[in-house]
Motif scaffolding. Structure first.
Motif, short mmCIF file in Angstrom:
data_model
loop_
_atom_site.label_atom_id
_atom_site.label_comp_id
_atom_site.label_asym_id
_atom_site.label_seq_id
_atom_site.Cartn_x
_atom_site.Cartn_y
_atom_site.Cartn_z
N MET A 1 0.83 -1.19 0.00
CA MET A 1 0.00 0.00 0.00
C MET A 1 0.87 1.25 0.00
N LEU A 2 1.90 1.24 0.82
CA LEU A 2 2.80 2.39 0.92
C LEU A 2 3.58 2.56 -0.38
N VAL A 3 3.96 1.42 -0.96
CA VAL A 3 4.71 1.48 -2.23
C VAL A 3 3.88 2.10 -3.33
N GLN A 4 2.61 1.76 -3.37
CA GLN A 4 1.72 2.33 -4.39
C GLN A 4 1.56 3.84 -4.21
N LYS A 5 1.47 4.27 -2.92
CA LYS A 5 1.35 5.70 -2.67
C LYS A 5 2.61 6.45 -3.11
N ILE A 6 3.75 5.81 -2.83
CA ILE A 6 5.02 6.45 -3.24
C ILE A 6 5.09 6.58 -4.75
N LYS A 7 4.67 5.51 -5.44
CA LYS A 7 4.66 5.55 -6.90
C LYS A 7 3.71 6.63 -7.41
N ALA A 8 2.56 6.78 -6.76
CA ALA A 8 1.57 7.78 -7.18
C ALA A 8 2.12 9.20 -6.96
N VAL A 9 2.81 9.39 -5.83
CA VAL A 9 3.38 10.73 -5.54
C VAL A 9 4.47 11.05 -6.54
N ARG A 10 5.30 10.05 -6.85
CA ARG A 10 6.37 10.27 -7.82
C ARG A 10 5.80 10.60 -9.21
N SER A 11 4.73 9.87 -9.54
CA SER A 11 4.10 10.12 -10.85
C SER A 11 3.50 11.53 -10.89
N GLU A 12 2.86 11.90 -9.76
CA GLU A 12 2.26 13.24 -9.70
C GLU A 12 3.35 14.31 -9.74
N ARG A 13 4.46 14.05 -9.03
CA ARG A 13 5.57 15.02 -9.02
C ARG A 13 6.17 15.16 -10.42
N LYS A 14 6.27 14.03 -11.11
CA LYS A 14 6.80 14.08 -12.47
C LYS A 14 5.87 14.89 -13.38
N ARG A 15 4.54 14.64 -13.18
CA ARG A 15 3.58 15.39 -14.01
C ARG A 15 3.64 16.88 -13.72
N VAL A 16 3.74 17.24 -12.43
CA VAL A 16 3.83 18.67 -12.05
C VAL A 16 5.11 19.28 -12.59
N TYR A 17 6.20 18.49 -12.51
CA TYR A 17 7.48 18.98 -13.03
C TYR A 17 7.37 19.26 -14.54
N GLN A 18 6.72 18.34 -15.24
CA GLN A 18 6.55 18.53 -16.69
C GLN A 18 5.68 19.76 -16.97
N GLN A 19 4.64 19.91 -16.10
CA GLN A 19 3.78 21.09 -16.29
C GLN A 19 4.57 22.37 -16.02
N ASN A 20 5.42 22.33 -14.99
CA ASN A 20 6.24 23.51 -14.69
C ASN A 20 7.20 23.81 -15.84
N GLN A 21 7.78 22.74 -16.41
CA GLN A 21 8.66 22.93 -17.54
C GLN A 21 7.92 23.55 -18.72
N ALA A 22 6.72 23.02 -18.96
CA ALA A 22 5.92 23.56 -20.07
C ALA A 22 5.56 25.02 -19.78
N PHE A 23 5.21 25.32 -18.52
CA PHE A 23 4.87 26.69 -18.15
C PHE A 23 6.08 27.61 -18.31
N ASP A 24 7.25 27.13 -17.88
CA ASP A 24 8.47 27.92 -18.04
C ASP A 24 8.77 28.19 -19.52
N ASN A 25 8.56 27.14 -20.33
CA ASN A 25 8.78 27.33 -21.78
C ASN A 25 7.82 28.36 -22.36
N VAL A 26 6.55 28.25 -21.91
CA VAL A 26 5.55 29.23 -22.38
C VAL A 26 5.92 30.63 -21.90
N MET A 27 6.36 30.72 -20.62
CA MET A 27 6.77 32.02 -20.08
C MET A 27 7.94 32.60 -20.86
N LEU A 28 8.92 31.74 -21.17
CA LEU A 28 10.07 32.21 -21.95
C LEU A 28 9.63 32.69 -23.34
#
Length: 297
Positions: A1-28
């Protein structure tokens, strides 16, 4: 159960990171576009201010050019001593002095002959009378004045005048529009000068008639150029020297023309004829000023 939560957080963090990268690119991208638009605005504003300055200069130049009139520059009428000049060419005569071709020809009869302007025949052995203004200059200045009248005819739309000018420089002619008869507006004294002088005087009278015709047309134009109240725009304007016709000018007959009481044709008095030519040129100068002010295309 804990492993699944960790995987979900990592996936969400990766998605947010990609969104931030896309936002930074748009900002640039938008920052780049913003900076480019600022640069374009600066260039456009600079170009606008430059064009505004140029427009202001062009308006000033236009106002200055409005004060000019082509005929006044092309036919520059002024004076030099007792002579009127048109484009620097003197028009008139002075009292003539005799230049005797031989020292022995100094008798009273020869001196009397020499005092006649029209005896300038350049015959060998006879005295030669020379005027201060050479004939080629007189003929050229008459040609210039006739060309100015020819131009005013067109400018005033006088399409069917009684007499017309054939501008040919110092060999200008005037002719009847109806009969096509020509008269020489140039002269050079010769041994057979009687008919040449009569022909020249007829041309001078015709030139005076053309001036009379132009003045009447200008007078009509100025009178009809009224404001809303019907008041004449150019109050109390008059041609400086009156031009009058004498004789029967009808039926293609040539009469005489006087300007301020002086004959336009040469009657033997060099001083009077010089004054008449000066009066004629002054009238033309006034006509050109009025045409510039009131005649529009």
């Amino acid at each position: 159960m804990l492993v699944q939560k960790i995987k979900a957080v990592r996936s969400e963090r990766k998605r947010v990171y990609q969104q931030n990268q896309a936002f930074d690119n748009v900002m640039l991208l938008w920052v780049h576009r913003y900076n480019a638009s600022l640069k374009e605005r600066s260039h456009a504003l600079s170009y606008y201010l430059t064009q505004q300055t140029r427009l202001s200069e062009l308006k000033d130049t236009q106002e200055k050019l409005k004060q000019l009139y082509v005929l006044q520059d092309v036919f520059y009428i002024w004076h030099r001593g007792p002579f009127v000049t048109i484009n620097g060419l003197r028009l008139g005569m002075t009292d003539c002095s005799a230049i005797v071709s031989s020292p022995s020809n100094t008798t009273g009869a020869l001196e009397q002959q020499a005092n006649s302007f029209w005896n300038n025949n350049h015959v060998i052995g006879s005295p030669v009378v020379e005027n201060n203004v050479p004939w080629h200059e007189i003929n050229a200045s008459l040609g210039m004045m006739a060309l100015l009248m020819h131009t005013l005819h067109k400018r005033l739309r006088i399409f069917h005048p009684r007499y017309m000018v054939h501008p040919r420089g110092s060999t200008t002619k005037v002719l009847s529009r109806k009969t096509k008869q020509e008269w020489d507006l140039f002269h050079q004294p010769t041994a057979f000068q009687f008919f040449a002088r009569r022909n020249w005087n007829a041309a001078l009278n015709i030139m005076g008639y053309i001036l009379f015709e132009i003045i009447n047309e200008v007078n009509r134009v100025v009178i009809t150029s009224n404001d809303d109240k019907g008041v004449r725009r150019e109050e109390d304007w008059t041609i400086p020297f009156d031009v009058t016709l004498e004789g029967d000018w009808g039926n293609e007959r040539i009469g005489t023309v006087k300007i301020r009481g002086l004959d336009v044709a040469f009657n033997g008095d060099a001083v009077e004829w010089t004054k008449a030519m000066r009066y004629m040129a002054i009238d033309l100068k006034m006509v050109v000023a009025l045409v510039a002010k009131y005649v529009t295309d």
